[in-house]
Design an enzyme around this catalytic site. Structure first.
Site, mmCIF file in Angstrom:
data_model
loop_
_atom_site.group_PDB
_atom_site.id
_atom_site.type_symbol
_atom_site.label_atom_id
_atom_site.label_comp_id
_atom_site.label_asym_id
_atom_site.label_seq_id
_atom_site.Cartn_x
_atom_site.Cartn_y
_atom_site.Cartn_z
ATOM 1 N N CYS A 105 0.824 -1.216 0.000
ATOM 2 C CA CYS A 105 0.000 0.000 0.000
ATOM 3 C C CYS A 105 0.854 1.260 0.000
ATOM 4 O O CYS A 105 0.345 2.342 -0.237
ATOM 5 C CB CYS A 105 -0.952 0.001 1.188
ATOM 6 S SG CYS A 105 -0.107 0.043 2.774
ATOM 7 N N ASP A 124 2.282 2.656 2.551
ATOM 8 C CA ASP A 124 2.199 3.442 3.782
ATOM 9 C C ASP A 124 3.489 3.336 4.597
ATOM 10 O O ASP A 124 4.144 2.296 4.602
ATOM 11 C CB ASP A 124 1.010 2.982 4.632
ATOM 12 C CG ASP A 124 -0.321 3.368 3.983
ATOM 13 O OD1 ASP A 124 -0.283 3.965 2.909
ATOM 14 O OD2 ASP A 124 -1.371 3.075 4.569
ATOM 15 N N CYS A 142 -2.948 5.420 5.558
ATOM 16 C CA CYS A 142 -4.407 5.408 5.584
ATOM 17 C C CYS A 142 -4.946 5.721 6.978
ATOM 18 O O CYS A 142 -4.197 5.750 7.967
ATOM 19 C CB CYS A 142 -4.911 4.041 5.129
ATOM 20 S SG CYS A 142 -4.653 2.779 6.381
ATOM 21 N N CYS A 155 -2.652 -2.779 8.703
ATOM 22 C CA CYS A 155 -2.340 -1.431 9.191
ATOM 23 C C CYS A 155 -1.893 -1.510 10.654
ATOM 24 O O CYS A 155 -0.985 -0.789 11.071
ATOM 25 C CB CYS A 155 -3.544 -0.514 9.052
ATOM 26 S SG CYS A 155 -4.404 -0.659 7.471
HETATM 27 FE FE1 FES Z 1 -1.676 -0.024 4.264
HETATM 28 FE FE2 FES Z 1 -3.438 0.953 5.935
HETATM 29 S S1 FES Z 1 -3.751 0.504 3.811
HETATM 30 S S2 FES Z 1 -1.329 0.646 6.267
#
Ligand code: FES
Length: 127
Positions: A35, A37, A60, A104
């Site tokens: 993702c 992040d 996110c 996450c």
């Molecule tokens: Fe990857 Fe939340 S979508 S940390």
């Protein structure tokens, strides 16, 4: 049923412990390649107690809520207790996360573990 619990929304909208600690003695940064992040944790540890903890999360809403809750769960706690923090504990404290958002909370666990490892390296307390 709402997708996100009240607690997730609260910690997303009003994240606790956001920022950096200039004189941190444990810093950890982790990312999720899928993702994209990124989460960075700063720890100020004295006498084996987590006196202060702050985070910066580029990610996110669930990642922000997870970082915020994770910092609350370890603040003021002994290092030995923080080492046992799991992503499940973070997700539970948030009253749950949707299954596809569990990673996450994993990021929060990994960021804290990485910061604790950095602390151990700096202080020569590596096992
Ligand atoms: Fe990857 Fe939340 S979508 S940390």
């Amino acid at each position: 049923m709402a997708l996100y619990s009240e607690k997730v929304m609260d910690h997303f909208r009003n994240p606790r412990n956001v920022g950096i600690i200039e004189d941190a003695n444990g810093i950890g940064e982790v990312g999720n390649a899928k993702c994209g992040d990124i989460m960075k944790m700063y720890l100020k540890i004295e006498d084996d107690i987590i006196r202060d903890v702050k985070f910066e999360t580029f990610g996110c809403g669930s990642a922000i809520a997870s970082s915020s809750m994770a910092t609350e769960l370890i603040k003021g706690k002994p290092v030995s207790e923080a080492m046992k923090l799991t992503n499940q504990a973070v997700a539970e404290a948030l009253d749950g996360l949707p299954a596809y958002k569990m990673h996450c909370s994993v990021l929060a666990e990994e960021a804290i573990q990485s910061a604790l490892e950095d602390y151990r390296k700096r202080t020569g307390k590596e096992e």
